[in-house]
Design a protein around this motif. Structure first.
Motif, PDB file in Angstrom:
ATOM      1  N   VAL A 239       0.810  -1.220   0.000  1.00 13.35           N
ATOM      2  CA  VAL A 239       0.000   0.000   0.000  1.00 13.35           C
ATOM      3  C   VAL A 239       0.844   1.270   0.000  1.00 13.35           C
ATOM      4  O   VAL A 239       0.308   2.367  -0.141  1.00 13.35           O
ATOM      5  CB  VAL A 239      -0.964   0.005   1.217  1.00 13.35           C
ATOM      6  N   HIS A 240       2.153   1.115   0.163  1.00 16.55           N
ATOM      7  CA  HIS A 240       3.021   2.295   0.166  1.00 16.55           C
ATOM      8  C   HIS A 240       4.434   1.859  -0.202  1.00 16.55           C
ATOM      9  O   HIS A 240       4.896   0.795   0.232  1.00 16.55           O
ATOM     10  CB  HIS A 240       3.040   2.954   1.547  1.00 16.55           C
ATOM     11  N   SER A 242       8.340   3.749  -0.376  1.00 17.65           N
ATOM     12  CA  SER A 242       9.123   4.950  -0.111  1.00 17.65           C
ATOM     13  C   SER A 242      10.484   4.800  -0.767  1.00 17.65           C
ATOM     14  O   SER A 242      11.192   3.811  -0.549  1.00 17.65           O
ATOM     15  CB  SER A 242       9.298   5.151   1.398  1.00 17.65           C
ATOM     16  N   ASP A 255      -0.372  -4.422   3.860  1.00 18.79           N
ATOM     17  CA  ASP A 255      -1.505  -4.335   4.790  1.00 18.79           C
ATOM     18  C   ASP A 255      -1.683  -5.597   5.640  1.00 18.79           C
ATOM     19  O   ASP A 255      -2.802  -6.094   5.829  1.00 18.79           O
ATOM     20  CB  ASP A 255      -2.792  -4.029   4.021  1.00 18.79           C
ATOM     21  N   HIS A 282      -0.120  -2.897   9.486  1.00 16.53           N
ATOM     22  CA  HIS A 282       0.915  -2.846   8.468  1.00 16.53           C
ATOM     23  C   HIS A 282       2.160  -3.640   8.841  1.00 16.53           C
ATOM     24  O   HIS A 282       2.472  -3.798  10.021  1.00 16.53           O
ATOM     25  CB  HIS A 282       1.335  -1.393   8.199  1.00 16.53           C
ATOM     26  N   THR A 284       6.213  -3.263   7.653  1.00 18.88           N
ATOM     27  CA  THR A 284       7.172  -2.445   6.922  1.00 18.88           C
ATOM     28  C   THR A 284       8.390  -3.301   6.609  1.00 18.88           C
ATOM     29  O   THR A 284       8.930  -3.967   7.506  1.00 18.88           O
ATOM     30  CB  THR A 284       7.586  -1.213   7.744  1.00 18.88           C
ATOM     31  N   VAL A 293       3.265  -0.135  -5.495  1.00 13.95           N
ATOM     32  CA  VAL A 293       1.959  -0.100  -4.841  1.00 13.95           C
ATOM     33  C   VAL A 293       0.998  -0.967  -5.650  1.00 13.95           C
ATOM     34  O   VAL A 293       0.914  -0.858  -6.880  1.00 13.95           O
ATOM     35  CB  VAL A 293       1.442   1.345  -4.726  1.00 13.95           C
TER      36      VAL A 293
END
Length: 333
Positions: A239-240, A242, A255, A282, A284, A293
């Motif tokens: 979902v993300h 970076s 997720d 979440h 990471t 994504v």
């Protein structure tokens, strides 16, 4: 239905890996010598698969599990391998139910609730429930005086299941089982019940094996090298993402968090990635290869039992196809 159609996080089970695990354990502990522990999967459809591989009895951890197994037609020989004090629901079931006892109070509760058969639970080294081996004979006598049939003994060497060195695990299991066998000589009966996935290859001392995690597996058991393959994953969606910065390497977020994973054995594993941490919703992680994504990731839990208990269904899959969806119908108490 395809994997891409599932809402994440989703509990998925690889059909081929599951079948391999069921067949391997059934070959090692055939028929009534295997009493699979349903607490690991809490799913009557999976228990039915275990029965199809020859299992005739099952181990349960909760009254709800016993009730659900009986309702599913799998109540020929159910062992509630935990001490309980409110047994009224058990005595009303149309099933053969045996209950673990380790004290005068649990014996009295079993008799008062209409339970007819018990095993004397013996502490073999894990500081949880179970009587001292020297007290087992007296408890068996007390149970018989209360009108109960004492089928034998049980003892769980849970502290050894994921012992990292296989040779040491075998030696320590032998020591634990010597305590159980000594108690059995005082108690009598046909049953010496115990063991688990981690000691299923080095515990020839029991008459029935209570293994459960072998069907689905987790990263803790895989690290211990117990000989079964990973069948269970939690499917997540990225979902993300970076990008790398001067003060932070690149990372991604999926997720699958604390509310979807049993975390008592540590962080989950993501193949091809380094997991940094989990938060409520979440995980990471830093992936070896770039992710985007919307990508799907497979998360391997460190502890299968509580992970399954967080989910209300599991999906049996082959490659990208969802073959079946099974309700996790033994959750709760």
């Amino acid at each position: 239905m395809q994997l891409g159609d599932l809402t994440t996080p989703a509990l998925i089970v690889d059909a081929a890996a599951l079948e391999s695990n069921l067949a391997a354990m059934a070959a090692r502990w055939p028929g009534e010598t295997l009493r699979p522990h349903v607490k690991a999967h809490k799913t009557t459809a999976l228990a039915a698969r275990q029965a199809a591989h020859g299992a005739t009895g099952f181990t349960c951890a909760t009254i709800r599990e016993v009730e659900g197994m009986a309702a599913a037609g799998l109540g020929a020989d159910l062992l509630l391998a935990n001490e309980v004090l409110d047994t009224r629901r058990l005595g009303r079931l149309d099933a053969r139910v045996t209950v673990a006892v380790d004290s005068p109070e649990t014996i009295e509760a079993a008799a008062a609730g209409g339970v007819r058969e018990v095993l004397v639970d013996v502490n073999v080294g894990m500081p949880r429930c179970g009587c001292r081996p020297d007290d087992a004979g007296a408890l068996a006598d007390r149970a018989r005086a209360a009108g109960l049939t004492v089928r034998g003994v049980m003892g769980y060497e849970g502290h050894l299941q994921a012992w990292p060195d296989a040779e040491e695990r075998a030696t320590l299991t032998k020591t634990a089982m010597e305590l159980l066998l000594a108690a059995h000589r005082d108690v009598g009966g046909d049953v010496v019940s115990g063991g688990g996935t981690g000691t299923s290859a080095c515990n020839p001392y029991v008459t029935e094996m209570q293994a459960g995690s072998y069907a689905l597996m987790d990263s803790a058991y895989t690290a211990a090298g117990v000989g079964y393959v990973q069948a269970l994953h939690v499917l997540g969606t990225v979902v993300h993402v970076s990008a790398a910065r001067p003060d932070m390497p690149a990372y991604a977020v999926a997720d699958v968090g604390l509310k979807a994973l049993g975390m008592d054995h540590g962080n989950p594993t993501i193949p091809g990635a380094q997991v940094w941490f989990c938060s409520d919703e979440h995980v990471t992680f830093a992936a070896d290869d770039p992710v985007r994504v919307g990508d799907r990731v497979l998360v391997i839990p460190a502890h299968v039992d509580p992970t399954v208990a967080y989910h209300d269904r599991m999906h049996v899959v082959r490659d990208e196809e969802v073959l079946e969806t099974w309700p996790v119908d033994l959750r709760g108490w």
